[in-house]
Design a protein around this motif. Structure first.
Motif, PDB file in Angstrom:
ATOM      1  N   VAL A  25     -66.229  39.420  54.509  1.00  0.00           N
ATOM      2  CA  VAL A  25     -67.522  40.105  54.631  1.00  0.00           C
ATOM      3  C   VAL A  25     -67.792  40.928  53.376  1.00  0.00           C
ATOM      4  O   VAL A  25     -68.881  40.853  52.798  1.00  0.00           O
ATOM      5  N   ASN A  26     -66.811  41.690  52.929  1.00  0.00           N
ATOM      6  CA  ASN A  26     -66.979  42.514  51.722  1.00  0.00           C
ATOM      7  C   ASN A  26     -67.183  41.658  50.480  1.00  0.00           C
ATOM      8  O   ASN A  26     -67.997  41.996  49.606  1.00  0.00           O
ATOM      9  N   TYR A  27     -66.467  40.540  50.391  1.00  0.00           N
ATOM     10  CA  TYR A  27     -66.609  39.650  49.238  1.00  0.00           C
ATOM     11  C   TYR A  27     -68.025  39.073  49.164  1.00  0.00           C
ATOM     12  O   TYR A  27     -68.665  39.113  48.109  1.00  0.00           O
ATOM     13  N   TYR A  28     -68.515  38.546  50.281  1.00  0.00           N
ATOM     14  CA  TYR A  28     -69.850  37.930  50.269  1.00  0.00           C
ATOM     15  C   TYR A  28     -70.947  38.972  50.087  1.00  0.00           C
ATOM     16  O   TYR A  28     -71.938  38.719  49.422  1.00  0.00           O
ATOM     17  N   LYS A  29     -70.749  40.161  50.645  1.00  0.00           N
ATOM     18  CA  LYS A  29     -71.731  41.231  50.457  1.00  0.00           C
ATOM     19  C   LYS A  29     -71.789  41.650  48.987  1.00  0.00           C
ATOM     20  O   LYS A  29     -72.869  41.807  48.419  1.00  0.00           O
ATOM     21  N   SER A  30     -70.629  41.798  48.347  1.00  0.00           N
ATOM     22  CA  SER A  30     -70.610  42.180  46.932  1.00  0.00           C
ATOM     23  C   SER A  30     -71.161  41.062  46.048  1.00  0.00           C
ATOM     24  O   SER A  30     -71.851  41.328  45.060  1.00  0.00           O
ATOM     25  N   LEU A  31     -70.894  39.802  46.405  1.00  0.00           N
ATOM     26  CA  LEU A  31     -71.445  38.670  45.660  1.00  0.00           C
ATOM     27  C   LEU A  31     -72.970  38.690  45.714  1.00  0.00           C
ATOM     28  O   LEU A  31     -73.642  38.523  44.694  1.00  0.00           O
ATOM     29  N   LEU A  32     -73.516  38.897  46.909  1.00  0.00           N
ATOM     30  CA  LEU A  32     -74.963  38.954  47.074  1.00  0.00           C
ATOM     31  C   LEU A  32     -75.567  40.101  46.263  1.00  0.00           C
ATOM     32  O   LEU A  32     -76.548  39.921  45.543  1.00  0.00           O
ATOM     33  N   LYS A  33     -74.970  41.300  46.372  1.00  0.00           N
ATOM     34  CA  LYS A  33     -75.482  42.469  45.642  1.00  0.00           C
ATOM     35  C   LYS A  33     -75.420  42.252  44.131  1.00  0.00           C
ATOM     36  O   LYS A  33     -76.358  42.549  43.410  1.00  0.00           O
ATOM     37  N   GLU A  34     -74.284  41.735  43.680  1.00  0.00           N
ATOM     38  CA  GLU A  34     -74.045  41.518  42.252  1.00  0.00           C
ATOM     39  C   GLU A  34     -75.061  40.557  41.636  1.00  0.00           C
ATOM     40  O   GLU A  34     -75.472  40.709  40.489  1.00  0.00           O
ATOM     41  N   LYS A  35     -75.463  39.559  42.400  1.00  0.00           N
ATOM     42  CA  LYS A  35     -76.377  38.542  41.887  1.00  0.00           C
ATOM     43  C   LYS A  35     -77.848  38.833  42.190  1.00  0.00           C
ATOM     44  O   LYS A  35     -78.701  37.978  41.987  1.00  0.00           O
ATOM     45  N   GLY A  36     -78.135  40.018  42.732  1.00  0.00           N
ATOM     46  CA  GLY A  36     -79.526  40.430  42.867  1.00  0.00           C
ATOM     47  C   GLY A  36     -80.159  40.297  44.232  1.00  0.00           C
ATOM     48  O   GLY A  36     -81.372  40.436  44.365  1.00  0.00           O
ATOM     49  N   MET A  65     -75.412  36.789  58.280  1.00  0.00           N
ATOM     50  CA  MET A  65     -75.887  37.556  57.127  1.00  0.00           C
ATOM     51  C   MET A  65     -77.385  37.303  56.948  1.00  0.00           C
ATOM     52  O   MET A  65     -77.798  36.150  56.875  1.00  0.00           O
ATOM     53  N   ASN A  66     -78.166  38.365  56.883  1.00  0.00           N
ATOM     54  CA  ASN A  66     -79.586  38.267  56.573  1.00  0.00           C
ATOM     55  C   ASN A  66     -79.803  38.954  55.232  1.00  0.00           C
ATOM     56  O   ASN A  66     -79.272  40.049  55.008  1.00  0.00           O
ATOM     57  N   TYR A  67     -80.589  38.332  54.364  1.00  0.00           N
ATOM     58  CA  TYR A  67     -80.785  38.881  53.020  1.00  0.00           C
ATOM     59  C   TYR A  67     -81.996  38.230  52.370  1.00  0.00           C
ATOM     60  O   TYR A  67     -82.535  37.239  52.865  1.00  0.00           O
ATOM     61  N   GLN A  68     -82.406  38.816  51.247  1.00  0.00           N
ATOM     62  CA  GLN A  68     -83.464  38.236  50.425  1.00  0.00           C
ATOM     63  C   GLN A  68     -82.851  37.875  49.085  1.00  0.00           C
ATOM     64  O   GLN A  68     -82.186  38.699  48.451  1.00  0.00           O
ATOM     65  N   LEU A  73     -78.955  31.863  43.808  1.00  0.00           N
ATOM     66  CA  LEU A  73     -77.927  32.642  44.498  1.00  0.00           C
ATOM     67  C   LEU A  73     -77.462  31.924  45.758  1.00  0.00           C
ATOM     68  O   LEU A  73     -76.279  31.923  46.091  1.00  0.00           O
ATOM     69  N   LEU A  74     -78.389  31.299  46.433  1.00  0.00           N
ATOM     70  CA  LEU A  74     -78.052  30.546  47.649  1.00  0.00           C
ATOM     71  C   LEU A  74     -77.057  29.429  47.333  1.00  0.00           C
ATOM     72  O   LEU A  74     -76.092  29.211  48.067  1.00  0.00           O
ATOM     73  N   LYS A  75     -77.258  28.725  46.220  1.00  0.00           N
ATOM     74  CA  LYS A  75     -76.337  27.659  45.818  1.00  0.00           C
ATOM     75  C   LYS A  75     -74.944  28.214  45.533  1.00  0.00           C
ATOM     76  O   LYS A  75     -73.940  27.616  45.924  1.00  0.00           O
ATOM     77  N   LEU A  76     -74.871  29.380  44.853  1.00  0.00           N
ATOM     78  CA  LEU A  76     -73.570  30.002  44.570  1.00  0.00           C
ATOM     79  C   LEU A  76     -72.845  30.390  45.857  1.00  0.00           C
ATOM     80  O   LEU A  76     -71.645  30.149  46.006  1.00  0.00           O
ATOM     81  N   LEU A  77     -73.587  30.989  46.776  1.00  0.00           N
ATOM     82  CA  LEU A  77     -73.009  31.429  48.046  1.00  0.00           C
ATOM     83  C   LEU A  77     -72.472  30.246  48.841  1.00  0.00           C
ATOM     84  O   LEU A  77     -71.335  30.270  49.324  1.00  0.00           O
ATOM     85  N   GLU A  78     -73.262  29.193  48.962  1.00  0.00           N
ATOM     86  CA  GLU A  78     -72.834  28.039  49.746  1.00  0.00           C
ATOM     87  C   GLU A  78     -71.678  27.291  49.091  1.00  0.00           C
ATOM     88  O   GLU A  78     -70.809  26.775  49.781  1.00  0.00           O
TER      89      GLU A  78
END
Length: 104
Positions: A25-36, A65-68, A73-78
């Motif tokens: 959870v912390n990893y994906y949250k930080s990834l999302l924040k880091e990439k905008g 996870m809900n986000y904008q 970024l979606l491609k990186l996450l998946e």
């Protein structure tokens, strides 16, 4: 830059410990924040019985996870989720934004 609203749900293997779950959870949250990404909301949905067997598992730990974010970024996450051996399934859905024009 315009950001779309997304909802990603991923299912972890049932034998994943709480500390490992929290680290994901912390990893994906930080990834999302880091990439905008913006407006990040993460909810633990808990352990649930799967409708059908996935990789010989009948239960899984659900995280929503809900986000904008943008499509890049979606491609990186998946890609990160696809390469993670503890995630047995994930799904991302683009959320429709309701405008005042859409409401009657």
């Amino acid at each position: 830059m315009f950001l779309n609203s997304y909802e990603t749900i991923y299912i972890l293997k049932p034998d994943v410990t709480d500390s490992t779950n929290l680290s994901f959870v912390n990893y994906y949250k930080s990834l999302l924040k880091e990439k905008g990404a913006q407006n990040i909301v993460i909810q633990h949905r808990g352990r649930r019985h799967l409708s059908y067997n996935i990789m010989h598992y009948y239960d899984g730990i659900y995280v929503q996870m809900n986000y904008q974010a943008n499509g890049y970024l979606l491609k990186l996450l998946e890609k990160s989720m696809r390469l993670n051996d503890n995630i047995i399934r994930y799904l991302t859905v683009k959320q429709k934004i309701m405008n005042s024009i859409d409401i009657y």
